[in-house]
Design a protein around this motif. Structure first.
Motif, PDB file in Angstrom:
ATOM      1  N   SER A   1      -5.971   7.299   5.040  1.00  0.00           N
ATOM      2  CA  SER A   1      -6.947   6.326   5.801  1.00  0.00           C
ATOM      3  C   SER A   1      -6.719   6.827   7.335  1.00  0.00           C
ATOM      4  O   SER A   1      -7.828   7.158   7.937  1.00  0.00           O
ATOM      5  CB  SER A   1      -6.529   4.974   5.438  1.00  0.00           C
ATOM      6  OG  SER A   1      -6.757   4.519   4.370  1.00  0.00           O
TER       7      SER A   1
ATOM      8  N   ARG B   1       0.985   7.275   0.907  1.00  0.00           N
ATOM      9  CA  ARG B   1       0.009   8.412   0.734  1.00  0.00           C
ATOM     10  C   ARG B   1      -1.435   7.813   1.239  1.00  0.00           C
ATOM     11  O   ARG B   1      -2.095   8.433   1.767  1.00  0.00           O
ATOM     12  CB  ARG B   1      -0.061   8.860  -0.738  1.00  0.00           C
ATOM     13  CG  ARG B   1      -1.029   9.828  -0.941  1.00  0.00           C
ATOM     14  CD  ARG B   1      -1.108  10.218  -2.673  1.00  0.00           C
ATOM     15  NE  ARG B   1       0.327  10.435  -3.145  1.00  0.00           N
ATOM     16  CZ  ARG B   1       0.902  11.917  -3.055  1.00  0.00           C
ATOM     17  NH1 ARG B   1       0.193  12.963  -2.221  1.00  0.00           N
ATOM     18  NH2 ARG B   1       2.073  12.071  -3.450  1.00  0.00           N
ATOM     19  N   THR B   2      -1.537   6.394   0.608  1.00  0.00           N
ATOM     20  CA  THR B   2      -2.847   5.855   0.915  1.00  0.00           C
ATOM     21  C   THR B   2      -3.245   5.479   2.275  1.00  0.00           C
ATOM     22  O   THR B   2      -4.232   5.874   2.925  1.00  0.00           O
ATOM     23  CB  THR B   2      -3.187   4.732   0.081  1.00  0.00           C
ATOM     24  OG1 THR B   2      -2.827   4.911  -1.399  1.00  0.00           O
ATOM     25  CG2 THR B   2      -4.467   3.999   0.195  1.00  0.00           C
TER      26      THR B   2
ATOM     27  N   THR C   1       0.817  -1.165  -0.058  1.00  0.00           N
ATOM     28  CA  THR C   1      -0.047  -0.202  -0.046  1.00  0.00           C
ATOM     29  C   THR C   1       0.821   1.176   0.196  1.00  0.00           C
ATOM     30  O   THR C   1       1.930   1.350   0.687  1.00  0.00           O
ATOM     31  CB  THR C   1      -0.878  -0.104   1.149  1.00  0.00           C
ATOM     32  OG1 THR C   1      -1.760  -1.133   1.383  1.00  0.00           O
ATOM     33  CG2 THR C   1      -1.658   1.273   1.357  1.00  0.00           C
TER      34      THR C   1
END
Length: 162
Positions: free
Chosen positions: A49, A44-45, A41
């Motif tokens: 989150s 940034r993601t 992942t």
């Protein structure tokens, strides 16, 4: 000779009786809605989150088992060495050393585990090692503070000078 009157006992308000500072299992404070990510992942993601869910960590999982923990602090400290951190993956920042606990432990046991390992968050796993939730030091402090408040109220109700 006069009969002596027995001393009067002070009456305290009746409160429901309950045991104070009982061992509390982690099940009572565990957050079951955990933000998770895979090793691949993008940072940034994962950070998006954390921001969206207002949490400070992401549990990195493989096959339902926690294998690492990415914290907001880890990301912030990595910025100095790698300004392009947002382009990297979660797996590049997490170590393979993860401390976990199981739901049969008491809050005191888990707080001790956190202290022994210098950590603030512990993923909770079942007997098969699958992620069940997470407990933070903040969760434990709130619970313990509430219990200590209950003890203080009991003492205050019994002492006139406070």
């Amino acid at each position: 000779m006069q009969a002596q009157t027995p001393p009067q006992q002070q009456q305290f308000p009746q409160r429901p009786r309950r045991a104070l500072l009982q061992p509390v299992t982690i099940d009572e404070v565990v957050a079951e809605d955990v933000v998770t990510a895979q090793r691949d992942t993008p940072i940034r993601t994962a950070v998006a989150s954390m921001a969206e869910r207002d949490v400070g960590s992401v549990v990195v999982i493989e096959d339902g088992e926690p294998v690492g923990l990415l914290t907001d602090r880890t990301v912030a400290l990595a910025l100095e060495e790698s300004p392009d951190i947002a382009q990297r993956t979660v797996g590049e920042l997490v170590s393979d050393e993860l401390v976990t606990a199981d739901s049969s432990m008491s809050v005191f046991d888990v707080v001790g585990l956190m202290g022994d390992n210098g950590i603030r968050r512990v993923p909770i796993v079942d007997e098969d090692g699958k992620l069940q939730g997470i407990v933070t030091l903040d969760d434990a402090i709130v619970l313990l503070g509430t219990e200590l408040g209950n003890v203080a109220e009991t003492i205050q109700a019994q002492i006139d000078r406070l």
